[in-house]
Every structure is written in C-alpha cells, then in structure tokens.
Write a protein that holds these residues in place. Structure first.
Motif, PDB file in Angstrom:
ATOM      1  N   HIS A   1       0.825  -1.211   0.000  1.00  5.87           N
ATOM      2  CA  HIS A   1       0.000   0.000   0.000  1.00  5.87           C
ATOM      3  C   HIS A   1       0.859   1.260   0.000  1.00  5.87           C
ATOM      4  CE1 HIS A   1      -3.241   2.778   0.930  1.00  5.87           C
ATOM      5  NE2 HIS A   1      -2.552   3.188   1.986  1.00  5.87           N
ATOM      6  N   ARG A   2       1.923   1.236   0.770  1.00  6.43           N
ATOM      7  CA  ARG A   2       2.810   2.408   0.859  1.00  6.43           C
ATOM      8  C   ARG A   2       3.727   2.529  -0.358  1.00  6.43           C
ATOM      9  NH1 ARG A   2       0.537   5.978   4.171  1.00  6.43           N
ATOM     10  NH2 ARG A   2       0.283   5.217   6.321  1.00  6.43           N
ATOM     11  N   ARG A   3       3.742   1.518  -1.215  1.00 10.12           N
ATOM     12  CA  ARG A   3       4.588   1.487  -2.416  1.00 10.12           C
ATOM     13  C   ARG A   3       6.063   1.711  -2.057  1.00 10.12           C
ATOM     14  NH1 ARG A   3       4.018   5.027  -6.359  1.00 10.12           N
ATOM     15  NH2 ARG A   3       2.897   6.670  -5.258  1.00 10.12           N
ATOM     16  N   LEU A   4       6.457   1.056  -1.010  1.00  8.91           N
ATOM     17  CA  LEU A   4       7.816   1.201  -0.486  1.00  8.91           C
ATOM     18  C   LEU A   4       8.843   0.717  -1.500  1.00  8.91           C
ATOM     19  CD1 LEU A   4       8.460   2.201   2.477  1.00  8.91           C
ATOM     20  CD2 LEU A   4       9.238  -0.112   2.907  1.00  8.91           C
ATOM     21  N   LYS A   5       9.954   1.436  -1.610  1.00  4.97           N
ATOM     22  CA  LYS A   5      11.062   1.051  -2.484  1.00  4.97           C
ATOM     23  C   LYS A   5      12.082   0.208  -1.718  1.00  4.97           C
ATOM     24  CE  LYS A   5       9.396   3.588  -5.831  1.00  4.97           C
ATOM     25  NZ  LYS A   5       8.776   2.950  -7.027  1.00  4.97           N
ATOM     26  N   VAL A   6      12.379   0.623  -0.512  1.00  2.00           N
ATOM     27  CA  VAL A   6      13.410  -0.059   0.273  1.00  2.00           C
ATOM     28  C   VAL A   6      13.092   0.055   1.758  1.00  2.00           C
ATOM     29  CG1 VAL A   6      14.878   2.005   0.278  1.00  2.00           C
ATOM     30  CG2 VAL A   6      15.898  -0.224   0.708  1.00  2.00           C
ATOM     31  N   PHE A   7      13.348  -1.048   2.476  1.00  2.00           N
ATOM     32  CA  PHE A   7      13.151  -1.090   3.922  1.00  2.00           C
ATOM     33  C   PHE A   7      14.511  -1.392   4.549  1.00  2.00           C
ATOM     34  CE2 PHE A   7       9.473  -2.152   6.973  1.00  2.00           C
ATOM     35  CZ  PHE A   7      10.134  -1.548   8.023  1.00  2.00           C
ATOM     36  N   CYS A   8      14.988  -0.501   5.419  1.00  2.00           N
ATOM     37  CA  CYS A   8      16.309  -0.649   6.039  1.00  2.00           C
ATOM     38  C   CYS A   8      16.174  -1.191   7.464  1.00  2.00           C
ATOM     39  CB  CYS A   8      17.037   0.690   6.071  1.00  2.00           C
ATOM     40  SG  CYS A   8      17.280   1.438   4.440  1.00  2.00           S
ATOM     41  N   LEU A   9      16.898  -2.251   7.750  1.00  2.00           N
ATOM     42  CA  LEU A   9      16.917  -2.853   9.080  1.00  2.00           C
ATOM     43  C   LEU A   9      18.279  -2.610   9.706  1.00  2.00           C
ATOM     44  CD1 LEU A   9      15.238  -6.312   8.268  1.00  2.00           C
ATOM     45  CD2 LEU A   9      14.146  -4.101   8.669  1.00  2.00           C
ATOM     46  N   ASP A  10      18.344  -1.678  10.648  1.00  2.00           N
ATOM     47  CA  ASP A  10      19.599  -1.400  11.341  1.00  2.00           C
ATOM     48  C   ASP A  10      19.779  -2.396  12.478  1.00  2.00           C
ATOM     49  OD1 ASP A  10      21.968  -0.157  11.835  1.00  2.00           O
ATOM     50  OD2 ASP A  10      21.120   1.694  12.657  1.00  2.00           O
ATOM     51  N   GLU A  11      21.031  -2.666  12.846  1.00  2.00           N
ATOM     52  CA  GLU A  11      21.368  -3.675  13.864  1.00  2.00           C
ATOM     53  C   GLU A  11      20.784  -5.028  13.480  1.00  2.00           C
ATOM     54  OE1 GLU A  11      23.484  -2.994  16.132  1.00  2.00           O
ATOM     55  OE2 GLU A  11      23.496  -0.822  15.920  1.00  2.00           O
ATOM     56  N   ALA A  12      20.854  -5.345  12.183  1.00  2.00           N
ATOM     57  CA  ALA A  12      20.238  -6.576  11.667  1.00  2.00           C
ATOM     58  C   ALA A  12      20.931  -7.840  12.151  1.00  2.00           C
ATOM     59  CB  ALA A  12      20.221  -6.537  10.145  1.00  2.00           C
ATOM     60  N   GLN A  13      22.115  -7.727  12.750  1.00  2.00           N
ATOM     61  CA  GLN A  13      22.772  -8.921  13.284  1.00  2.00           C
ATOM     62  C   GLN A  13      21.950  -9.576  14.389  1.00  2.00           C
ATOM     63  OE1 GLN A  13      24.045  -5.864  13.692  1.00  2.00           O
ATOM     64  NE2 GLN A  13      24.270  -5.489  15.882  1.00  2.00           N
ATOM     65  N   ASN A  14      21.005  -8.806  14.969  1.00  2.00           N
ATOM     66  CA  ASN A  14      20.148  -9.370  16.007  1.00  2.00           C
ATOM     67  C   ASN A  14      19.200 -10.438  15.465  1.00  2.00           C
ATOM     68  OD1 ASN A  14      21.193  -7.845  18.151  1.00  2.00           O
ATOM     69  ND2 ASN A  14      19.885  -6.101  17.654  1.00  2.00           N
ATOM     70  N   LEU A  15      19.024 -10.483  14.137  1.00  2.00           N
ATOM     71  CA  LEU A  15      18.222 -11.546  13.534  1.00  2.00           C
ATOM     72  C   LEU A  15      18.850 -12.920  13.770  1.00  2.00           C
ATOM     73  CD1 LEU A  15      17.390  -9.899  10.091  1.00  2.00           C
ATOM     74  CD2 LEU A  15      15.686 -10.634  11.756  1.00  2.00           C
ATOM     75  N   SER A  16      20.155 -12.959  13.955  1.00  2.00           N
ATOM     76  CA  SER A  16      20.852 -14.236  14.118  1.00  2.00           C
ATOM     77  C   SER A  16      20.761 -14.782  15.532  1.00  2.00           C
ATOM     78  CB  SER A  16      22.329 -14.079  13.728  1.00  2.00           C
ATOM     79  OG  SER A  16      23.006 -13.226  14.644  1.00  2.00           O
ATOM     80  N   LYS A  17      20.139 -14.050  16.434  1.00  2.00           N
ATOM     81  CA  LYS A  17      20.056 -14.495  17.828  1.00  2.00           C
ATOM     82  C   LYS A  17      18.858 -15.421  18.000  1.00  2.00           C
ATOM     83  CE  LYS A  17      22.560 -10.505  19.579  1.00  2.00           C
ATOM     84  NZ  LYS A  17      22.593  -9.349  20.480  1.00  2.00           N
TER      85      LYS A  17
ATOM     86  N   ALA B   1      21.591  -4.011   7.730  1.00  2.00           N
ATOM     87  CA  ALA B   1      22.827  -3.341   8.142  1.00  2.00           C
ATOM     88  C   ALA B   1      23.212  -3.791   9.543  1.00  2.00           C
ATOM     89  CB  ALA B   1      22.648  -1.824   8.104  1.00  2.00           C
ATOM     90  N   GLY B   2      24.491  -4.104   9.720  1.00  2.00           N
ATOM     91  CA  GLY B   2      24.930  -4.528  11.039  1.00  2.00           C
ATOM     92  C   GLY B   2      26.430  -4.737  11.120  1.00  2.00           C
ATOM     93  N   THR B   3      26.857  -5.282  12.235  1.00  2.00           N
ATOM     94  CA  THR B   3      28.270  -5.563  12.451  1.00  2.00           C
ATOM     95  C   THR B   3      28.655  -6.842  11.706  1.00  2.00           C
ATOM     96  OG1 THR B   3      27.824  -6.885  14.432  1.00  2.00           O
ATOM     97  CG2 THR B   3      28.127  -4.505  14.742  1.00  2.00           C
ATOM     98  N   TYR B   4      29.884  -7.286  11.906  1.00  2.00           N
ATOM     99  CA  TYR B   4      30.348  -8.495  11.232  1.00  2.00           C
ATOM    100  C   TYR B   4      29.605  -9.746  11.701  1.00  2.00           C
ATOM    101  CZ  TYR B   4      34.202  -5.719   9.363  1.00  2.00           C
ATOM    102  OH  TYR B   4      34.944  -4.784   8.689  1.00  2.00           O
ATOM    103  N   ASP B   5      28.865  -9.660  12.811  1.00  2.00           N
ATOM    104  CA  ASP B   5      28.037 -10.786  13.234  1.00  2.00           C
ATOM    105  C   ASP B   5      26.956 -11.091  12.199  1.00  2.00           C
ATOM    106  OD1 ASP B   5      29.453 -11.078  15.574  1.00  2.00           O
ATOM    107  OD2 ASP B   5      28.096  -9.849  16.768  1.00  2.00           O
ATOM    108  N   LEU B   6      26.685 -10.134  11.328  1.00  2.00           N
ATOM    109  CA  LEU B   6      25.692 -10.317  10.267  1.00  2.00           C
ATOM    110  C   LEU B   6      26.164 -11.322   9.223  1.00  2.00           C
ATOM    111  CD1 LEU B   6      22.949  -9.219   9.168  1.00  2.00           C
ATOM    112  CD2 LEU B   6      24.246  -7.431   8.006  1.00  2.00           C
ATOM    113  N   LEU B   7      27.473 -11.565   9.157  1.00  2.00           N
ATOM    114  CA  LEU B   7      28.030 -12.456   8.140  1.00  2.00           C
ATOM    115  C   LEU B   7      27.478 -13.871   8.238  1.00  2.00           C
ATOM    116  CD1 LEU B   7      31.785 -11.332   8.171  1.00  2.00           C
ATOM    117  CD2 LEU B   7      30.033 -10.769   6.489  1.00  2.00           C
ATOM    118  N   ILE B   8      27.062 -14.278   9.437  1.00  2.00           N
ATOM    119  CA  ILE B   8      26.555 -15.634   9.629  1.00  2.00           C
ATOM    120  C   ILE B   8      25.258 -15.871   8.868  1.00  2.00           C
ATOM    121  CG2 ILE B   8      25.152 -15.170  11.683  1.00  2.00           C
ATOM    122  CD1 ILE B   8      26.146 -17.781  12.856  1.00  2.00           C
TER     123      ILE B   8
END
Length: 371
Positions: free
Chosen positions: A145-161, A189-196
């Motif tokens: 609905h919002r016709r979003l182009k891009v969604f940014c997730l900061d501190e995304a390394q927390n997804l790996s927890k 976007a995140g630290t090198y922990d995001l590499l996993i």
C-alpha cells in the motif's frame, strides 16, 4: 589571532547543551562513507535483481549515519510524488531489537515495522488472538500500500540471535519472502556478526548483495591521509573559542578509534562536554584521554573487528572449488592426473614379470628336472 570558524559563531553565546547538540548532529561526507553510499544507492536503483542487500562493517564505522544519508537522498528524490500521494513512503527504517531471551521476537519486529509504516491496523482494537501470521500478512499489505522502495533494518545482526542453529536459515528466508511477495528491497545493516546470515542458501547467495563499509587502515597511505583529514575537519567544527589542535594527536585519535569515524565522533562529543563543563576554551590532550575507551575495551573491539575483516579477505586460490567441480584432482589438474595414472599403470605392468623365469630358459628334454 583571527578564528576561521567552521561552525555558526552564535553557538559561542549559547548554552553548553546547544553547543554539544550541534556537534552531535554534525555529519561529515568522508571518503569511506561516500564509497559505501554510492554502492548502496546503485543497489537500490537496480531494477530488481537484488532483493536483499547486506551492509556490514565494524562497530562505530558509521552505518547508521549512512542509512540516514540514503534516507534523506531518497526522500528528496521522491518529494514531488509524495506531495501528490500522501500515502506514498519510498523508504522506511527500523532498528532490529535485541531479544530478551536469546530468541528473536518476530511479533515485536512486525509491530515495529507496521508502526514506522503508520499502518492503521495497529491502532484498532483487536478481536481474537494476534498471531505472527496475521501480523506478517498485515505487513505485506502495508508494504504494498505504501509502495515502499526499500526497507532498512539497522542492527540486523540481532536476527541471528536464535536458540537453535537450524533456525538461522528461517530468519533470512522470512525476510526474503517479504521482499519477494512485496517487491520491496531490504537492506540488512549490522556488524560483522551479520556475516553468519548472508550465505545460508544458494538462492540467498544469488539474490543478495554484499556491501562492506570499511574502517580507515593506517597501513594504507590513502586511508591515513583521509583519516587525518577527518580529524582536522572535526577539530574545526568543535564549538570552542580556540580551535583545538587534534591533528597534533592524530595517532592517539586513531589508536582509540581504530579508524572508525563513528567511534571518533562519539568520543569527541564526550570530550567536548567534559571540556565545556570544565570551562575550558579549547580541547586538550587530557580531555581526550579522560574520555577515551580503556586499553582493555579497545583490544576487545579491535579483536572482534579483525576477526570480521579476516572473513572477508579475498582468497585468490580457487583450488577447492575446482576440485569440487572435477576440474582438478588433489594432485593437480585433471589432465595431468589422467596422464599420471596411465604412467603408473604402465610402470606396474612393466614390473609385473619381475622374478619370473622366461620359458626359453627352462631345461627341456633332460637333466635333473626329468622324473
């Protein structure tokens, strides 16, 4: 001596809090930031091949500043469209929260995402149990609905927890599914922990892009020159009556910031507050030392940074891949291996008669062998 101010001179007449706030809000377009920003812009502008964009780098390198810069640029470029369509949001950002019990909370993620998209459903009274599936469906609808182009997730390394390693792939699969169903690009976007999370499947490798936001490295002459320029620019924007000579202590600035501009700026902000509260007219080395990370803290951050950088170092040797594809054997190229096998076979064949008596040498028609 006349002071060539790089900050508004009226700041010197304002309260300390205003002077500190000015420096905290000041951002600098330094070379590493511009390089990463250009790569991210190109990835976002791409017609649609990359659905996930991994942006990683050391802690304090300036990833949040980069996302803010990209957001401002995208909002400016779509300003006219946003005026015509009040419901249009080209870009949105959230910070991925750290889970309380070592297991990522998708419900919290969906609610935060719906909040930044200003979805009306989260304001309405709920009837029945709100499940993750209902929230995910609502988020998909809001993104479209919002016709979003891009969604940014900061501190995304927390997804790996997550509690189990088996669930790691599910984490990125959920984000990839959102991107595919809504045609919205996601920046993790995140630290090198995001590499996993970045190479968990062949499909993810094919549809994702890596952007490494690097720190300045003192062994690189261009990096060293750029870092000194960063230090000099910061010193000219510190709102003191007398401009400090930080360039004189650039090596100490590098030692306690590891070449990360974000760490350097936070450190200088704290040193600025300390100096102003002391009534100082400029920033001195003692102010820097009292506000710097301890040696132990620096070693912890640096060791984590080097570990992440080593994972990204280019390896020119492709022999493992070539062996897996059958282009080479463990002993060398496949053609050489075949030749070597043939030679070995011939050698064994030549040696197979060793010790056997030739027929023409056997005694025939007499002698001791006659019964």
């Amino acid at each position: 001596m006349a002071h060539d101010y790089s900050f508004p001179q009226e700041l010197l007449t304002l309260p300390i809090a205003d002077r500190i706030s000015y420096f905290q809000q000041y951002t600098m377009a330094h070379p590493k930031l511009l390089i990463a920003a250009e790569k991210l812009k190109n990835a976002i502008d791409d017609p649609g091949f990359f659905s996930l964009i991994f942006l990683f780098g050391p802690t304090g390198v300036g990833k949040t500043t980069l996302l803010r810069r990209i957001t401002q640029r995208l909002l400016a470029s779509f300003h006219k469209e946003m005026e015509l369509d009040k419901g249009f949001i080209p870009i949105a950002n959230i910070e991925v929260a750290t889970p309380e019990f070592s297991n990522f909370d998708w419900k919290d993620f969906y609610l935060r995402a719906l909040g930044v998209l200003q979805d009306p459903c989260i304001q309405l009274p709920s009837y029945g149990r709100i499940t993750n599936l209902k929230l995910k469906t609502s988020l998909e609808a809001a993104l479209k609905h919002r016709r979003l182009k891009v969604f940014c997730l900061d501190e995304a390394q927390n997804l790996s927890k997550v509690a189990s390693g088996r669930k790691l792939r599910d984490q990125t699969d959920c984000i990839k599914s959102l991107a595919n169903l809504t045609q919205v690009k996601f920046v993790l976007a995140g630290t090198y922990d995001l590499l996993i999370l970045r190479n968990l499947s062949a499909q993810l490798c094919r549809r994702s892009l890596d952007i490494h936001f690097e720190r300045y490295k003192v062994e690189n002459e261009e990096d060293l020159k750029a870092f000194r320029g960063v230090v000099q620019t910061f010193q000219r924007h510190l709102p003191f009556e007398e401009e400090p000579d930080l360039l004189k202590y650039w090596d100490f600035c590098y030692e306690r910031s590891f070449g990360c501009v974000g760490i350097l700026k936070d450190w200088l902000s704290q040193a600025l507050a300390t100096a102003l509260l002391d009534g100082a007219k400029t920033l001195t080395l003692s102010h820097l030392k009292s506000s710097a990370y301890s040696h132990e803290q620096c070693m912890i951050i640096f060791n984590e940074t080097r570990l992440g950088e080593k994972q990204l170092e280019f390896t020119p040797d492709s022999s493992a891949l070539r062996i897996a594809l059958g282009l080479e054997s463990h002993h060398g190229p496949a053609t050489h291996s075949t030749s070597q096998t043939t030679d070995t076979t011939n050698t064994k064949s030549r040696r197979s008669t060793t010790g056997n008596t030739k027929p023409q040498r056997r005694p025939v028609g007499g002698g001791e062998n006659v019964g």
